[in-house]
Design an enzyme around this catalytic site. Structure first.
Site, PDB file in Angstrom:
ATOM      1  CB  SER A 108      -0.924   0.016   1.213  1.00 12.85           C
ATOM      2  OG  SER A 108      -1.845  -1.040   1.141  1.00 12.85           O
ATOM      3  N   GLY A 152       2.609  -1.147  10.284  1.00 10.80           N
ATOM      4  CA  GLY A 152       2.244   0.270  10.419  1.00 10.80           C
ATOM      5  C   GLY A 152       2.300   1.069   9.129  1.00 10.80           C
ATOM      6  CG  LEU A 153      -0.673   1.167   6.543  1.00  5.14           C
ATOM      7  CD1 LEU A 153      -1.865   2.119   6.649  1.00  5.14           C
ATOM      8  CD2 LEU A 153      -0.763   0.388   5.242  1.00  5.14           C
ATOM      9  CB  CYS A 209      -4.259  -0.808   7.195  1.00  8.08           C
ATOM     10  SG  CYS A 209      -2.803  -1.362   8.100  1.00  8.08           S
TER      11      CYS A 209
HETATM   12  C1  LIG Z   1       3.656  -8.190   6.966  1.00  7.26           C
HETATM   13  C2  LIG Z   1       2.334  -7.863   6.325  1.00  7.26           C
HETATM   14  C3  LIG Z   1       2.171  -6.622   5.700  1.00  7.26           C
HETATM   15  C4  LIG Z   1       0.956  -6.290   5.097  1.00  7.26           C
HETATM   16  N1  LIG Z   1       0.820  -5.083   4.474  1.00  7.26           N
HETATM   17  C5  LIG Z   1      -0.353  -4.769   3.833  1.00  7.26           C
HETATM   18  C6  LIG Z   1      -0.492  -3.552   3.102  1.00  7.26           C
HETATM   19  O1  LIG Z   1       0.424  -2.740   2.974  1.00  7.26           O
HETATM   20  N2  LIG Z   1      -1.703  -3.305   2.511  1.00  7.26           N
HETATM   21  C7  LIG Z   1      -2.762  -4.186   2.582  1.00  7.26           C
HETATM   22  O2  LIG Z   1      -3.830  -3.909   2.021  1.00  7.26           O
HETATM   23  N3  LIG Z   1      -2.631  -5.365   3.255  1.00  7.26           N
HETATM   24  C8  LIG Z   1      -1.469  -5.661   3.874  1.00  7.26           C
HETATM   25  N4  LIG Z   1      -1.336  -6.870   4.533  1.00  7.26           N
HETATM   26  C9  LIG Z   1      -2.483  -7.808   4.561  1.00  7.26           C
HETATM   27  C10 LIG Z   1      -2.394  -8.851   3.457  1.00  7.26           C
HETATM   28  O3  LIG Z   1      -2.404  -8.268   2.178  1.00  7.26           O
HETATM   29  C11 LIG Z   1      -3.557  -9.864   3.574  1.00  7.26           C
HETATM   30  O4  LIG Z   1      -4.775  -9.173   3.382  1.00  7.26           O
HETATM   31  C12 LIG Z   1      -3.620 -10.567   4.925  1.00  7.26           C
HETATM   32  O5  LIG Z   1      -2.308 -10.860   5.384  1.00  7.26           O
HETATM   33  C13 LIG Z   1      -4.431 -11.861   4.866  1.00  7.26           C
HETATM   34  O6  LIG Z   1      -3.905 -12.751   3.911  1.00  7.26           O
HETATM   35  P1  LIG Z   1      -2.885 -13.958   4.303  1.00  7.26           P
HETATM   36  O7  LIG Z   1      -3.519 -14.714   5.427  1.00  7.26           O
HETATM   37  O8  LIG Z   1      -2.727 -14.735   3.046  1.00  7.26           O
HETATM   38  O9  LIG Z   1      -1.602 -13.298   4.738  1.00  7.26           O
HETATM   39  C14 LIG Z   1      -0.121  -7.217   5.139  1.00  7.26           C
HETATM   40  C15 LIG Z   1       0.058  -8.468   5.763  1.00  7.26           C
HETATM   41  C16 LIG Z   1       1.258  -8.801   6.352  1.00  7.26           C
HETATM   42  C17 LIG Z   1       1.408 -10.145   7.002  1.00  7.26           C
END
Ligand SMILES: Cc1cc2nc3c(=O)[nH]c(=O)nc-3n(C[C@H](O)[C@H](O)[C@H](O)COP(=O)(O)O)c2cc1C
Length: 308
Positions: A43, A69-70, A125
């Site tokens: 993001s 924390g974005l 987020c």
């Molecule tokens: C370390 C980390 C960073 C993430 N950063 C973002 C992000 O910048 N923007 C976003 O929309 N989701 C972010 N997510 C969420 C993931 O895109 C996803 O929606 C979430 O982890 C669930 O999917 P998963 O179980 O396959 O990981 C992040 C997840 C993790 C673990």
């Protein structure tokens, strides 16, 4: 297993989730070459932001907790990345966030000029006090953000939702009415907390964090199931997907595409090829296709698609 999604051809239904592998073109390209149909960027926000202090990510075995924390260089401090991505040979989904409707609009307008194939609006987020999720737990603000972004771009829009919304189906419907072309669900669940019992304090520096990986899959499947009934636009289902059978479950709940984030940690970059092979094997063994199983878990549900 090529698939058409919002007018674009993807080589398969798998999507790299936002945030787990950053925005470097070479890495994103490798993900695509490793069998991922659509690659999502981390993001991108309105201004430079460091994110939270370490530790920010803990692997709990059955999933992860994070409070990254974005962190972002800010949309207009990424010239090198944008320049490299201009010459890409893979479909790109650019994820954006803001701290106000105006900021979402500003970031979206700029990012739209970089011609990604899709723009994903992160209104979900959980790890930042001011950014993102507040817009995704309320129908009016979700509508406001998506319609503001809709006004500044013709690129297909994907609204990324949080399972913390009291009724995620209503948020999805509001996003559809505001002009979203697809829904992505879910962002991390929670927030949760992990305490170091020897130090007697929370382990994450930010204390609370979003949960991801296998432990959240039932929440993600439930969200996709509810959203599928409420909207007519396609859904990217993600949350805890690590195997082909997980992907089958998500497609049966109503997902046209299936996202993978934490799974990359559990099975490595090869996870996309593995999940594709496992998905194909399951479909062949059952003599069916992705189209046939899309939303099939609803077949005995008296509430039809779009009826809510
Ligand atoms: C370390 C980390 C960073 C993430 N950063 C973002 C992000 O910048 N923007 C976003 O929309 N989701 C972010 N997510 C969420 C993931 O895109 C996803 O929606 C979430 O982890 C669930 O999917 P998963 O179980 O396959 O990981 C992040 C997840 C993790 C673990």
């Amino acid at each position: 297993m090529t698939i058409r999604f919002l007018g674009k051809k993807l080589k398969n239904p798998l999507v790299l989730a936002s945030g787990v592998l950053g925005n470097n073109k070479e890495i994103l390209e490798r993900v695509h070459e490793s069998g991922c149909g659509l690659v999502t960027m981390k993001s991108i926000g309105p201004a430079p932001r460091d994110g939270h202090k370490n530790p920010t990510v803990i692997d709990l075995g059955h999933g992860m907790i994070n409070a990254v924390g974005l962190p972002t260089p800010g949309y207009n401090h990424m010239e090198e990345e944008w320049k490299a991505l201009e010459k890409r040979n893979f479909p790109l989904n650019a994820s954006i966030y803001g701290g106000s409707v105006k900021e979402y609009r500003t970031v979206a307008k700029f990012v739209s000029g970089k011609s990604p194939d899709f723009i994903e609006i992160n209104i979900s987020c959980p790890n930042s006090e001011q950014h993102g999720m507040i817009f995704g737990v309320n129908e009016e603000s979700a509508f406001e953000v998506v319609s503001a972004v809709r006004q500044v771009t013709d690129i297909p829009l994907i609204a990324k939702l949080t399972p913390q919304a009291p009724d995620i189906a209503k948020i999805a419907k509001a996003c559809e009415e505001a002009g979203a072309d697809a829904i992505c669900a879910i962002n991390t669940a929670g927030p949760g907390m992990v305490i170091d019992i020897e130090a007697q304090m929370p382990i994450l520096a930010f204390k609370k964090g979003g949960l991801s990986g296998p432990m959240i899959k039932p929440i993600a499947v439930r969200c996709v199931y509810d959203i599928y009934k409420a909207v007519s636009i396609p859904i990217i289902g993600l949350g805890g997907i690590t195997t082909g059978e997980d992907a089958v479950e998500m497609i049966m709940a109503g997902a046209t595409l299936v996202g993978i984030g934490s799974g990359v940690r559990y099975r490595g970059m090869g996870i996309f090829d593995l999940v594709n092979q496992e998905l194909e094997a399951w479909l062949t063994a059952h003599g069916t296709t992705v189209d046939h199983i899309l939303g099939s878990a609803h077949k005995n549900d008296p509430l039809q698609r779009g009826a809510q």
